[in-house]
Structure formats: C-alpha cells, structure tokens
Design a protein around this motif. Structure first.
Motif, PDB file in Angstrom:
ATOM      1  N   UNK A   7       0.821  -1.199   0.000  1.00 46.81           N
ATOM      2  CA  UNK A   7       0.000   0.000   0.000  1.00 46.81           C
ATOM      3  C   UNK A   7       0.861   1.257   0.000  1.00 46.81           C
ATOM      4  N   UNK A   8       0.347   2.290  -0.633  1.00 46.52           N
ATOM      5  CA  UNK A   8       1.043   3.573  -0.670  1.00 46.52           C
ATOM      6  C   UNK A   8       0.060   4.691  -0.363  1.00 46.52           C
ATOM      7  N   UNK A   9       0.577   5.734   0.214  1.00 45.23           N
ATOM      8  CA  UNK A   9      -0.175   6.958   0.452  1.00 45.23           C
ATOM      9  C   UNK A   9       0.716   8.098  -0.002  1.00 45.23           C
ATOM     10  N   UNK A  10       0.163   9.053  -0.718  1.00 45.29           N
ATOM     11  CA  UNK A  10       1.000  10.143  -1.212  1.00 45.29           C
ATOM     12  C   UNK A  10       0.428  11.499  -0.802  1.00 45.29           C
ATOM     13  N   UNK A  11       1.325  12.447  -0.692  1.00 43.37           N
ATOM     14  CA  UNK A  11       0.990  13.834  -0.405  1.00 43.37           C
ATOM     15  C   UNK A  11       1.844  14.676  -1.336  1.00 43.37           C
ATOM     16  N   UNK A  12       1.282  15.735  -1.890  1.00 47.39           N
ATOM     17  CA  UNK A  12       2.076  16.564  -2.797  1.00 47.39           C
ATOM     18  C   UNK A  12       1.813  18.035  -2.569  1.00 47.39           C
ATOM     19  N   UNK A  13       2.779  18.832  -2.976  1.00 46.39           N
ATOM     20  CA  UNK A  13       2.670  20.287  -2.917  1.00 46.39           C
ATOM     21  C   UNK A  13       3.390  20.844  -4.136  1.00 46.39           C
ATOM     22  N   UNK A  14       2.973  22.009  -4.585  1.00 41.85           N
ATOM     23  CA  UNK A  14       3.634  22.609  -5.743  1.00 41.85           C
ATOM     24  C   UNK A  14       3.587  24.129  -5.636  1.00 41.85           C
TER      25      UNK A  14
END
Length: 75
Positions: A7-14
């Motif tokens: 399983x993976x969980x991602x968070x992003x910002x730009x």
C-alpha cells in the motif's frame, strides 16, 4: 509506502507556475504534513515539469524529455 502490504499513500505540494528566465529567484519552501507510520517507509521526491502558456492557460509540453524527478530522501 508499506512494502509488506504493497500500500502507498502520497501527499504533494507545488508552487505556482514560474516563468523560465535567467533571473535569480528567491528560494521556494514547500510544506508537507505527512509522517510515516512505524511500518512504513517515507520516500521524498522533487520534480520539475515544463508547461507552455497559450491564451492565458498553461498546458504541459507534449514531450516529457525535459521534465525531471529525483528522489531526495528515504527514511
């Protein structure tokens, strides 16, 4: 990322779109609120995507040859 369960969980910002120029820009700081659980690995990557602006809108380039992604930390 949990390698045992897959399983993976991602968070992003730009940032906002920035003009391509030779001008010196101040440093950008991005804040992410994400902590890995005890049984997870934390992988941090930084990427750069190039867009072209047409009629006031930004569109990704058809070729991804100039985009870049790099893993900067693993914990």
């Amino acid at each position: 990322m949990n390698f045992e369960t897959g399983t993976t969980t991602s968070t992003e910002a730009s940032t906002a779109e920035l003009p391509l120029s030779n001008a010196v820009r101040p440093a950008e700081a991005l804040q992410l609120v994400r902590a890995a659980a005890a049984d997870e690995s934390l992988i941090v990557a930084v990427g750069v995507d190039f867009f072209q602006q047409m009629n006031g809108k930004f569109y990704p380039l058809n070729s991804n040859a100039y985009n870049a992604l790099s893993v900067v930390a693993v914990a």
